[in-house]
Design a protein around this motif. Structure first.
Motif, PDB file in Angstrom:
ATOM      1  N   GLN A  16      32.931  35.599  34.252  1.00 24.41           N
ATOM      2  CA  GLN A  16      33.255  35.736  35.732  1.00 24.41           C
ATOM      3  C   GLN A  16      33.882  37.320  35.960  1.00 24.41           C
ATOM      4  OE1 GLN A  16      34.590  32.771  34.532  1.00 24.41           O
ATOM      5  NE2 GLN A  16      32.730  31.579  35.198  1.00 24.41           N
ATOM      6  N   VAL A  17      33.269  37.937  37.116  1.00 23.92           N
ATOM      7  CA  VAL A  17      33.617  39.166  37.428  1.00 23.92           C
ATOM      8  C   VAL A  17      34.604  39.044  38.459  1.00 23.92           C
ATOM      9  CG1 VAL A  17      33.012  41.736  38.004  1.00 23.92           C
ATOM     10  CG2 VAL A  17      31.512  40.017  36.355  1.00 23.92           C
ATOM     11  N   TYR A  18      35.817  39.609  38.494  1.00 24.70           N
ATOM     12  CA  TYR A  18      36.789  39.431  39.592  1.00 24.70           C
ATOM     13  C   TYR A  18      37.059  40.939  40.209  1.00 24.70           C
ATOM     14  CZ  TYR A  18      37.892  34.985  37.758  1.00 24.70           C
ATOM     15  OH  TYR A  18      37.900  33.798  37.172  1.00 24.70           O
ATOM     16  N   ASP A  19      36.537  41.169  41.510  1.00 25.19           N
ATOM     17  CA  ASP A  19      36.872  42.358  42.405  1.00 25.19           C
ATOM     18  C   ASP A  19      36.279  43.509  41.449  1.00 25.19           C
ATOM     19  OD1 ASP A  19      38.004  44.028  44.239  1.00 25.19           O
ATOM     20  OD2 ASP A  19      39.797  44.388  43.176  1.00 25.19           O
ATOM     21  N   PRO A  20      34.799  43.554  41.732  1.00 23.85           N
ATOM     22  CA  PRO A  20      34.061  44.505  40.896  1.00 23.85           C
ATOM     23  C   PRO A  20      33.983  45.834  41.509  1.00 23.85           C
ATOM     24  CG  PRO A  20      32.726  42.999  42.343  1.00 23.85           C
ATOM     25  CD  PRO A  20      34.063  42.517  42.291  1.00 23.85           C
ATOM     26  N   HIS A  21      34.603  45.942  42.834  1.00 24.32           N
ATOM     27  CA  HIS A  21      34.383  47.354  43.667  1.00 24.32           C
ATOM     28  C   HIS A  21      35.796  48.109  43.151  1.00 24.32           C
ATOM     29  CE1 HIS A  21      30.993  45.689  45.650  1.00 24.32           C
ATOM     30  NE2 HIS A  21      31.704  44.806  46.049  1.00 24.32           N
ATOM     31  N   ARG A  22      36.737  47.525  42.749  1.00 21.05           N
ATOM     32  CA  ARG A  22      37.827  48.455  42.337  1.00 21.05           C
ATOM     33  C   ARG A  22      37.768  48.656  40.882  1.00 21.05           C
ATOM     34  NH1 ARG A  22      43.021  47.229  45.387  1.00 21.05           N
ATOM     35  NH2 ARG A  22      42.865  49.458  45.719  1.00 21.05           N
ATOM     36  N   VAL A  23      39.073  48.493  40.316  1.00 21.61           N
ATOM     37  CA  VAL A  23      39.211  48.547  38.678  1.00 21.61           C
ATOM     38  C   VAL A  23      38.351  47.058  38.035  1.00 21.61           C
ATOM     39  CG1 VAL A  23      40.825  48.485  36.556  1.00 21.61           C
ATOM     40  CG2 VAL A  23      41.071  49.764  38.590  1.00 21.61           C
ATOM     41  N   GLY A  24      38.785  45.937  38.676  1.00 24.95           N
ATOM     42  CA  GLY A  24      38.122  44.983  38.332  1.00 24.95           C
ATOM     43  C   GLY A  24      38.516  44.111  36.833  1.00 24.95           C
ATOM     44  N   LYS A  25      38.119  42.863  36.806  1.00 29.10           N
ATOM     45  CA  LYS A  25      38.635  42.304  35.573  1.00 29.10           C
ATOM     46  C   LYS A  25      37.366  41.277  35.317  1.00 29.10           C
ATOM     47  CE  LYS A  25      42.187  38.975  34.540  1.00 29.10           C
ATOM     48  NZ  LYS A  25      43.432  38.531  35.023  1.00 29.10           N
ATOM     49  N   ILE A  26      37.188  40.753  33.810  1.00 26.29           N
ATOM     50  CA  ILE A  26      36.188  40.145  33.513  1.00 26.29           C
ATOM     51  C   ILE A  26      36.811  39.084  32.668  1.00 26.29           C
ATOM     52  CG2 ILE A  26      33.998  39.616  32.042  1.00 26.29           C
ATOM     53  CD1 ILE A  26      33.089  42.314  33.142  1.00 26.29           C
ATOM     54  N   THR A  27      36.630  37.721  33.018  1.00 16.57           N
ATOM     55  CA  THR A  27      37.112  36.550  32.093  1.00 16.57           C
ATOM     56  C   THR A  27      35.844  36.074  31.267  1.00 16.57           C
ATOM     57  OG1 THR A  27      38.831  36.142  33.598  1.00 16.57           O
ATOM     58  CG2 THR A  27      38.340  34.441  31.995  1.00 16.57           C
ATOM     59  N   VAL A  28      36.039  35.931  29.950  1.00 17.62           N
ATOM     60  CA  VAL A  28      34.896  35.562  29.294  1.00 17.62           C
ATOM     61  C   VAL A  28      35.288  34.292  28.909  1.00 17.62           C
ATOM     62  CG1 VAL A  28      33.239  36.176  27.337  1.00 17.62           C
ATOM     63  CG2 VAL A  28      34.112  38.020  28.961  1.00 17.62           C
ATOM     64  N   GLU A  29      34.512  33.170  28.777  1.00 17.32           N
ATOM     65  CA  GLU A  29      34.753  32.007  27.907  1.00 17.32           C
ATOM     66  C   GLU A  29      33.867  31.985  26.563  1.00 17.32           C
ATOM     67  OE1 GLU A  29      34.096  28.518  30.230  1.00 17.32           O
ATOM     68  OE2 GLU A  29      34.553  29.610  32.305  1.00 17.32           O
ATOM     69  N   LEU A  30      34.427  31.975  25.494  1.00 18.77           N
ATOM     70  CA  LEU A  30      34.106  32.160  24.261  1.00 18.77           C
ATOM     71  C   LEU A  30      33.747  30.633  23.622  1.00 18.77           C
ATOM     72  CD1 LEU A  30      37.047  34.468  22.822  1.00 18.77           C
ATOM     73  CD2 LEU A  30      34.727  34.944  23.941  1.00 18.77           C
ATOM     74  N   LEU A  31      32.570  30.899  22.786  1.00 16.24           N
ATOM     75  CA  LEU A  31      32.119  29.479  22.193  1.00 16.24           C
ATOM     76  C   LEU A  31      32.627  29.486  20.631  1.00 16.24           C
ATOM     77  CD1 LEU A  31      28.534  29.550  23.451  1.00 16.24           C
ATOM     78  CD2 LEU A  31      30.507  27.859  24.049  1.00 16.24           C
ATOM     79  N   GLY A  32      32.949  30.648  20.157  1.00 12.18           N
ATOM     80  CA  GLY A  32      33.270  30.741  18.634  1.00 12.18           C
ATOM     81  C   GLY A  32      31.972  31.127  17.775  1.00 12.18           C
ATOM     82  N   ARG A  33      30.851  31.582  18.312  1.00 11.14           N
ATOM     83  CA  ARG A  33      29.869  32.087  17.433  1.00 11.14           C
ATOM     84  C   ARG A  33      29.757  33.458  17.196  1.00 11.14           C
ATOM     85  NH1 ARG A  33      24.175  30.800  19.780  1.00 11.14           N
ATOM     86  NH2 ARG A  33      23.818  31.661  17.811  1.00 11.14           N
ATOM     87  N   ILE A  34      30.490  34.359  17.526  1.00 10.06           N
ATOM     88  CA  ILE A  34      30.422  35.745  17.482  1.00 10.06           C
ATOM     89  C   ILE A  34      31.141  36.139  16.069  1.00 10.06           C
ATOM     90  CG2 ILE A  34      30.979  38.180  18.143  1.00 10.06           C
ATOM     91  CD1 ILE A  34      30.869  36.931  20.876  1.00 10.06           C
TER      92      ILE A  34
END
Length: 129
Positions: free
Chosen positions: A50-68
């Protein structure tokens, strides 16, 4: 500067995976980073983001699966022709069965398989497996 942001974000994801966390928080963000994460999501390496507040500095929260296992962005510009994609992927990825190289092309940000299908080259952003 943009590649440094991408590299820091991908290293944060790998470190969170190794610690067994369910989510990773990325900040600052860029459009290239969201394109890279979309490719990772399409291939099933992350659950969602999910991308939060993309027009400013912003923040992304990534849900992981354990495959990387590993995920890196190249901090230097690596030009790649359409004919050289197969050779480059065999050098960078551990096997042919899994892992993807992400390339920015005139057709957008693509993985190496889609770039080969469309017969376009570009610059390598990074890879994950």
């Amino acid at each position: 500067m943009g590649r440094r942001i991408l590299n820091d974000a991908l290293r944060t994801i790998v470190n969170a995976e190794r610690r067994g966390m369910a989510k990773a928080h990325l900040q600052p963000i860029s459009t290239v980073m969201t394109s890279f994460l979309k490719i990772m999501k399409d291939h099933g390496y992350i659950k969602d983001f999910q991308v939060y507040d993309p027009h400013r500095v912003g923040k992304i929260t990534v849900e992981l699966l354990g495959r990387i296992n590993d995920c890196r962005a190249l901090t230097y510009r690596q030009d790649l022709k359409a004919k050289e994609i197969e050779k480059y992927t065999s050098n960078k990825l551990p096997t042919h069965q899994w892992g993807y190289v992400v390339i920015t092309t005139p057709n957008g940000v693509l993985d190496h398989e889609e770039a080969s299908r469309q017969n376009v080259g570009g610059q390598v952003l990074g890879y994950f497996y």
